[in-house]
Motif scaffolding. Structure first.
Motif, PDB file in Angstrom:
ATOM      1  N   LYS A  51       0.831  -1.191   0.000  1.00 36.56           N
ATOM      2  CA  LYS A  51       0.000   0.000   0.000  1.00 36.56           C
ATOM      3  C   LYS A  51       0.874   1.253   0.000  1.00 36.56           C
ATOM      4  O   LYS A  51       2.072   1.207   0.286  1.00 36.56           O
ATOM      5  CB  LYS A  51      -0.921   0.021   1.235  1.00 36.56           C
ATOM      6  CG  LYS A  51      -1.879  -1.160   1.316  1.00 36.56           C
ATOM      7  CD  LYS A  51      -2.858  -1.166   0.158  1.00 36.56           C
ATOM      8  CE  LYS A  51      -3.876  -2.283   0.312  1.00 36.56           C
ATOM      9  NZ  LYS A  51      -4.798  -2.355  -0.845  1.00 36.56           N
ATOM     10  N   ARG A  52       0.263   2.376  -0.319  1.00 37.58           N
ATOM     11  CA  ARG A  52       1.003   3.633  -0.421  1.00 37.58           C
ATOM     12  C   ARG A  52       1.786   3.937   0.865  1.00 37.58           C
ATOM     13  O   ARG A  52       2.901   4.440   0.826  1.00 37.58           O
ATOM     14  CB  ARG A  52       0.045   4.776  -0.728  1.00 37.58           C
ATOM     15  CG  ARG A  52       0.717   6.125  -0.965  1.00 37.58           C
ATOM     16  CD  ARG A  52      -0.317   7.193  -1.249  1.00 37.58           C
ATOM     17  NE  ARG A  52      -1.061   6.904  -2.465  1.00 37.58           N
ATOM     18  CZ  ARG A  52      -0.678   7.300  -3.674  1.00 37.58           C
ATOM     19  NH1 ARG A  52       0.432   8.007  -3.825  1.00 37.58           N
ATOM     20  NH2 ARG A  52      -1.404   7.007  -4.728  1.00 37.58           N
ATOM     21  N   GLU A  53       1.194   3.604   2.008  1.00 36.88           N
ATOM     22  CA  GLU A  53       1.836   3.902   3.283  1.00 36.88           C
ATOM     23  C   GLU A  53       2.887   2.867   3.666  1.00 36.88           C
ATOM     24  O   GLU A  53       3.597   3.048   4.648  1.00 36.88           O
ATOM     25  CB  GLU A  53       0.786   3.970   4.403  1.00 36.88           C
ATOM     26  CG  GLU A  53      -0.312   4.986   4.176  1.00 36.88           C
ATOM     27  CD  GLU A  53      -1.454   4.425   3.321  1.00 36.88           C
ATOM     28  OE1 GLU A  53      -1.327   3.265   2.856  1.00 36.88           O
ATOM     29  OE2 GLU A  53      -2.447   5.144   3.126  1.00 36.88           O
ATOM     30  N   SER A  54       2.960   1.781   2.931  1.00 38.98           N
ATOM     31  CA  SER A  54       3.867   0.696   3.326  1.00 38.98           C
ATOM     32  C   SER A  54       4.529   0.073   2.110  1.00 38.98           C
ATOM     33  O   SER A  54       4.330  -1.106   1.810  1.00 38.98           O
ATOM     34  CB  SER A  54       3.102  -0.377   4.118  1.00 38.98           C
ATOM     35  OG  SER A  54       1.966  -0.813   3.396  1.00 38.98           O
ATOM     36  N   ASP A 153      -4.588  -0.549  10.171  1.00 36.30           N
ATOM     37  CA  ASP A 153      -3.933   0.503   9.403  1.00 36.30           C
ATOM     38  C   ASP A 153      -2.466   0.548   9.795  1.00 36.30           C
ATOM     39  O   ASP A 153      -2.000  -0.228  10.625  1.00 36.30           O
ATOM     40  CB  ASP A 153      -4.625   1.861   9.587  1.00 36.30           C
ATOM     41  CG  ASP A 153      -4.667   2.297  11.047  1.00 36.30           C
ATOM     42  OD1 ASP A 153      -3.670   2.055  11.768  1.00 36.30           O
ATOM     43  OD2 ASP A 153      -5.678   2.875  11.461  1.00 36.30           O
ATOM     44  N   MET A 154      -1.738   1.465   9.211  1.00 39.45           N
ATOM     45  CA  MET A 154      -0.298   1.484   9.433  1.00 39.45           C
ATOM     46  C   MET A 154       0.089   1.826  10.866  1.00 39.45           C
ATOM     47  O   MET A 154       1.216   1.613  11.281  1.00 39.45           O
ATOM     48  CB  MET A 154       0.367   2.456   8.460  1.00 39.45           C
ATOM     49  CG  MET A 154       0.619   1.855   7.085  1.00 39.45           C
ATOM     50  SD  MET A 154       1.621   0.348   7.153  1.00 39.45           S
ATOM     51  CE  MET A 154       3.181   1.022   7.725  1.00 39.45           C
ATOM     52  N   SER A 155      -0.822   2.357  11.673  1.00 35.86           N
ATOM     53  CA  SER A 155      -0.494   2.606  13.062  1.00 35.86           C
ATOM     54  C   SER A 155      -0.340   1.297  13.834  1.00 35.86           C
ATOM     55  O   SER A 155       0.229   1.258  14.914  1.00 35.86           O
ATOM     56  CB  SER A 155      -1.568   3.479  13.727  1.00 35.86           C
ATOM     57  OG  SER A 155      -2.782   2.758  13.844  1.00 35.86           O
ATOM     58  N   SER A 187      10.074  -9.717   1.211  1.00 29.54           N
ATOM     59  CA  SER A 187       9.644  -8.320   1.197  1.00 29.54           C
ATOM     60  C   SER A 187       9.608  -7.790   2.618  1.00 29.54           C
ATOM     61  O   SER A 187       9.149  -8.477   3.540  1.00 29.54           O
ATOM     62  CB  SER A 187       8.250  -8.206   0.562  1.00 29.54           C
ATOM     63  OG  SER A 187       7.710  -6.918   0.787  1.00 29.54           O
ATOM     64  N   PHE A 188      10.078  -6.574   2.780  1.00 32.68           N
ATOM     65  CA  PHE A 188      10.134  -5.955   4.105  1.00 32.68           C
ATOM     66  C   PHE A 188       9.444  -4.601   4.037  1.00 32.68           C
ATOM     67  O   PHE A 188       9.648  -3.829   3.101  1.00 32.68           O
ATOM     68  CB  PHE A 188      11.597  -5.773   4.531  1.00 32.68           C
ATOM     69  CG  PHE A 188      11.760  -5.096   5.855  1.00 32.68           C
ATOM     70  CD1 PHE A 188      11.729  -5.822   7.032  1.00 32.68           C
ATOM     71  CD2 PHE A 188      11.945  -3.723   5.930  1.00 32.68           C
ATOM     72  CE1 PHE A 188      11.879  -5.191   8.253  1.00 32.68           C
ATOM     73  CE2 PHE A 188      12.097  -3.082   7.146  1.00 32.68           C
ATOM     74  CZ  PHE A 188      12.057  -3.823   8.311  1.00 32.68           C
ATOM     75  N   VAL A 189       8.617  -4.312   5.042  1.00 32.97           N
ATOM     76  CA  VAL A 189       7.985  -2.996   5.130  1.00 32.97           C
ATOM     77  C   VAL A 189       8.150  -2.465   6.543  1.00 32.97           C
ATOM     78  O   VAL A 189       8.290  -3.214   7.507  1.00 32.97           O
ATOM     79  CB  VAL A 189       6.479  -3.019   4.772  1.00 32.97           C
ATOM     80  CG1 VAL A 189       6.256  -3.534   3.374  1.00 32.97           C
ATOM     81  CG2 VAL A 189       5.678  -3.830   5.783  1.00 32.97           C
ATOM     82  N   ALA A 190       8.138  -1.145   6.661  1.00 27.26           N
ATOM     83  CA  ALA A 190       8.223  -0.496   7.974  1.00 27.26           C
ATOM     84  C   ALA A 190       7.597   0.874   7.873  1.00 27.26           C
ATOM     85  O   ALA A 190       7.470   1.434   6.781  1.00 27.26           O
ATOM     86  CB  ALA A 190       9.674  -0.379   8.449  1.00 27.26           C
ATOM     87  N   LEU A 286       3.892  -1.967  -9.550  1.00 31.73           N
ATOM     88  CA  LEU A 286       5.329  -2.070  -9.835  1.00 31.73           C
ATOM     89  C   LEU A 286       6.106  -2.495  -8.600  1.00 31.73           C
ATOM     90  O   LEU A 286       7.073  -3.253  -8.685  1.00 31.73           O
ATOM     91  CB  LEU A 286       5.851  -0.722 -10.350  1.00 31.73           C
ATOM     92  CG  LEU A 286       5.299  -0.270 -11.705  1.00 31.73           C
ATOM     93  CD1 LEU A 286       5.709   1.175 -11.984  1.00 31.73           C
ATOM     94  CD2 LEU A 286       5.780  -1.177 -12.826  1.00 31.73           C
ATOM     95  N   ASN A 287       5.704  -2.005  -7.433  1.00 30.44           N
ATOM     96  CA  ASN A 287       6.383  -2.321  -6.182  1.00 30.44           C
ATOM     97  C   ASN A 287       5.994  -3.686  -5.645  1.00 30.44           C
ATOM     98  O   ASN A 287       6.631  -4.203  -4.736  1.00 30.44           O
ATOM     99  CB  ASN A 287       6.053  -1.231  -5.154  1.00 30.44           C
ATOM    100  CG  ASN A 287       6.784  -1.390  -3.829  1.00 30.44           C
ATOM    101  OD1 ASN A 287       6.166  -1.330  -2.770  1.00 30.44           O
ATOM    102  ND2 ASN A 287       8.084  -1.584  -3.871  1.00 30.44           N
TER     103      ASN A 287
END
Length: 363
Positions: A51-54, A153-155, A187-190, A286-287
């Motif tokens: 997602k855009r935030e992650s 959500d990202m919180s 894949s890693f997100v933060a 793409l990501n």
């Protein structure tokens, strides 16, 4: 994304900011995947990826003798029957390593660690590790069982790793783990504002990052595929590539990184307003897992140069083509026979073939 949940558990660890000690809290039973709150939590975490935030950062396990025990333990689990008992043992390794690495970071604080093994709609096995914090939308009981999930959500997602198990096994079988262009299966997100994510990566033995050449090639390939596969966008394929090349050149001159937000802006301007919906999520595509273009990267100049246009014009013949198409090998799309003073165009698509037929027919 619809998923089929195989195994899941939530562990945790206690640590106060400014303190060195971190104390793992490991549960001895897996979660009941039939509980709606459990499924909702895992599905919500999975859907946050890309997602855009992650935005996702792609990579693999490290092989530098500093990666810790998790990659080896995971390899055994993934290659075996992946039973519940083995999953619980592997999740225990996860929390032990995260707590150990967090103890080296004074600013790090404790939290809950979700581990889950699931399959996608296409029956692709996936393994997720997510560090989460309790907020109003997530309540856990004393056994770390989700009681209520009203929002994700990202919180809630501070950092997470998603392993494409099938792709991991594929590269393990080939023995090409250390090759620069090998498959990225992790894949890693933060959170963008979280500067502590390195200890989480280290705990799992992640080696994230894609070479500039691979990233630039993936970006070109991804944009070309998205535009060529869409009937609505196909007519803007050339313009998209030219606009993308111009953007990459600008980033090269400024010694600045390419970002998914920048690419999104470029491609938004390529298509008319009434087709905007066809590219509104192109950065996420793409990501995502298909193309694995990093969230940000430095451009490889030689790749941009290979996609730049060459123009030949002698007054009677005018040709404009990508530099990468030209070669002196017989399989090249534009085969240059220097001794024969010939340039052969090969592998024409259906549209070009039809145009040539029409021209010969006098149309």
């Amino acid at each position: 994304m619809a998923i089929e949940l195989k195994h899941s558990v939530i562990h945790g660890f206690n640590k106060e900011a400014g303190q060195r000690e971190a104390f793992p809290i490991k549960k001895e039973r897996l979660l009941d995947n039939n509980l709606p709150a459990v499924f909702s939590l895992v599905e919500g975490m999975v859907n946050l990826f890309g997602k855009r935030e992650s935005r996702q950062v792609w990579g693999r396990f490290a092989h530098d003798h500093r990666e810790g025990p998790f990659p080896l333990q995971f390899s055994g689990y993934a290659a075996g029957e992946s039973e519940a008992a083995e999953f619980l043992t592997l999740s225990g390794v996860v929390v032990d390593e995260i707590a150990r690495m967090a103890s080296l970071q004074q600013a790090a604080t404790g939290g809950h660690i979700l581990c889950a093994h699931y399959e996608t709609e296409a029956e692709q096995p996936r393994f997720i590790v997510a560090m989460i914090k309790e907020r109003s939308g997530l309540q856990l009981n004393n056994d770390f069982v989700p009681q209520n999930v009203t929002e994700i959500d990202m919180s809630k997602l501070h950092q997470a790793a998603l392993i494409c198990v099938d792709q991991f096994l594929e590269i393990e079988a080939t023995g090409h783990q250390d090759e620069p262009e090998a498959i990225d299966y992790l894949s890693f997100v933060a959170k963008a504002t979280d500067g502590l994510s390195e200890y989480f990566r280290s705990a799992l033995g992640c080696a994230v990052g894609v070479s500039s050449g691979a990233a630039t090639n993936r970006l070109y390939a991804g944009v070309d595929s998205v535009f060529s596969e869409s009937e609505a966008l196909r007519g803007y394929r050339r313009r998209a590539k030219e606009s993308l090349t111009e953007y990459l050149r600008q980033q090269l001159l400024a010694n600045a990184q390419v970002t998914m937000e920048g690419v999104q802006g470029v491609l938004d301007r390529v298509v008319p307003h009434d087709l905007a919906q066809h590219v509104q999520d192109i950065a996420q595509v793409l990501n995502g897992e298909r193309f694995k273009v990093p969230e940000s990267f430095h451009v490889k100049e030689s790749v941009v140069k290979s996609h730049s246009k060459v123009t030949l014009d002698n007054g009677r013949i005018s040709l404009k083509f990508d530099r990468a198409m030209l070669g002196q090998q017989q399989q090249s799309e534009l085969y240059f026979d220097e001794n024969g003073r010939k340039l052969t165009i090969q592998n024409l698509d259906d549209e070009m073939m039809q145009k040539l037929r029409n021209t010969l027919a006098g149309d």
